[in-house]
Design an enzyme around this catalytic site. Structure first.
Site, mmCIF file in Angstrom:
data_model
loop_
_atom_site.group_PDB
_atom_site.id
_atom_site.type_symbol
_atom_site.label_atom_id
_atom_site.label_comp_id
_atom_site.label_asym_id
_atom_site.label_seq_id
_atom_site.Cartn_x
_atom_site.Cartn_y
_atom_site.Cartn_z
ATOM 1 N N ASP A 274 0.852 -1.206 0.000
ATOM 2 C CA ASP A 274 0.000 0.000 0.000
ATOM 3 C C ASP A 274 0.886 1.254 0.000
ATOM 4 O OD1 ASP A 274 0.863 -0.153 2.606
ATOM 5 O OD2 ASP A 274 -1.126 0.060 3.517
ATOM 6 N N SER A 275 2.208 1.065 -0.012
ATOM 7 C CA SER A 275 3.138 2.181 -0.278
ATOM 8 C C SER A 275 2.810 2.820 -1.624
ATOM 9 C CB SER A 275 4.587 1.687 -0.275
ATOM 10 O OG SER A 275 4.738 0.568 -1.125
ATOM 11 N N ASP B 128 -0.916 -6.242 -0.018
ATOM 12 C CA ASP B 128 -1.185 -5.571 1.253
ATOM 13 C C ASP B 128 -2.674 -5.348 1.426
ATOM 14 O OD1 ASP B 128 0.782 -4.923 3.071
ATOM 15 O OD2 ASP B 128 1.393 -3.080 2.032
ATOM 16 N N LYS C 62 -0.798 -9.476 3.106
ATOM 17 C CA LYS C 62 0.004 -8.999 4.248
ATOM 18 C C LYS C 62 -0.848 -8.025 5.037
ATOM 19 C CE LYS C 62 3.528 -5.830 3.850
ATOM 20 N NZ LYS C 62 2.995 -4.710 4.652
ATOM 21 N N GLU D 71 -0.774 -5.428 8.789
ATOM 22 C CA GLU D 71 0.079 -4.808 9.807
ATOM 23 C C GLU D 71 -0.458 -5.096 11.209
ATOM 24 O OE1 GLU D 71 0.540 -0.618 8.968
ATOM 25 O OE2 GLU D 71 1.297 -1.016 6.939
ATOM 26 N N GLU E 268 9.992 -3.719 9.974
ATOM 27 C CA GLU E 268 10.331 -2.429 9.361
ATOM 28 C C GLU E 268 10.931 -1.474 10.391
ATOM 29 O OE1 GLU E 268 7.381 -0.721 6.771
ATOM 30 O OE2 GLU E 268 8.448 1.176 6.636
#
Ligand code: KIV
Length: 274
Positions: free
Chosen positions: A54-55, A93, A123, A125, A192
């Site tokens: 999602d960057s 993501d 993925k 978070e 990260e």
């Protein structure tokens, strides 16, 4: 520690292959991609895992954070990436608020990602708070990767992009979160922007691989944002990014040359015409 490319290895990278790479101590090389052409080039270059991160909210859409990215946008980009890939494992993501409200919604949204994109997994978070959802996905056959440390979807809670896990309390919680994710069934975990000593501890304490970004050299694999490492995105230069190219400059020079040729009537020539 082996650092060899795995291009001569098995045809398709799966969770099984990723698990074997940790056992064999073969480093896992990962990058992000958001489109077909880039994904195809990364795959042809021997990358093991491609993350549709999602960057893309920041480096593709020009937003200040990843928070505005929607599930539909992730699915759109994921479909283009999957079309470009033969060998690498493709992970998508789950964007902000596609899984945080409740596990049922997160579960259904992950199912949508898998059904509509053809990706190999998702993925998300967070640690302990995502454990039940990770377990539900694992039981449904959806491979899940965790993401700990600096988790950009919580940027407003953290108050900035500073490293995480630097205090004893945060380090202890991160180690605990990593173990919980492994027990819940995650096949790997991104670490990260955490101290490399902490990344070593996490990597040694888990059977599943750790994939570092700004987490030092001892993780089982490394990931970078492709637009950063190719020198395309120039808005920030975090210390953990190594430039392997300066494509922004190459593009400016190339486009400048084209503009000049058009203005000076040097393009197209007779040979380039019908
Ligand atoms: O969104 C992303 O690109 C990521 C990587 C930085 C790990 O989560």
């Amino acid at each position: 520690m082996k650092n060899s490319s795995t291009t001569s290895g098995p045809k398709k990278v799966t969770t099984k292959v990723i698990a074997a790479m940790k056992k064999d101590r073969t480093r896992i090389a990962c990058l992000t991609a958001y489109d077909y052409i880039t994904a195809r080039l990364l795959d042809q270059s021997g990358i093991d895992l491609i993350l549709v991160g999602d960057s893309l909210g920041m480096v593709f859409q020009g937003q200040e954070t990843t928070l505005p990215v929607t599930l539909d946008e992730m699915i759109y980009h994921a479909k283009t990436v999957v079309r470009g890939v033969d060998r690498a494992m493709v992970i998508i993501d789950m964007p902000f608020m596609s899984y945080q409200a409740n596990d049922e919604e997160g579960f259904r949204n992950a199912g949508r990602v898998m059904k509509e994109t053809g990706a190999g997994g998702v993925k998300l978070e967070g640690g302990e708070r995502t454990a039940n959802l990770v377990h539900m996905m694992m039981r449904a056959g959806i491979p899940v990767m965790g993401h700990l440390g600096l988790t950009p979807q919580s940027i407003h809670q953290f108050g900035g992009f500073t490293p995480r896990g630097a205090t004893p309390g945060e380090a202890k919680q991160l180690l605990k979160d990593a173990k919980i994710l492994e027990e819940a069934g995650a096949f790997g975990v991104v670490l990260e922007k955490i101290p490399s000593e902490l990344a070593v501890k996490v990597t040694k304490s888990l059977k599943i691989p750790t994939i570092g970004i700004g987490a030092g050299m001892h993780c089982d694999g490394q990931i970078l944002v492709v637009s950063d490492m190719l020198g395309l995105y120039e808005d920030f230069h975090p210390r953990f990014v190594r430039y392997y190219a300066h494509l922004a400059e190459t593009i400016r020079q190339s486009v400048g040359g084209y503009v000049k040729d058009v203005k000076e009537e040097k393009f197209p020539t007779q040979k380039e015409s019908y």
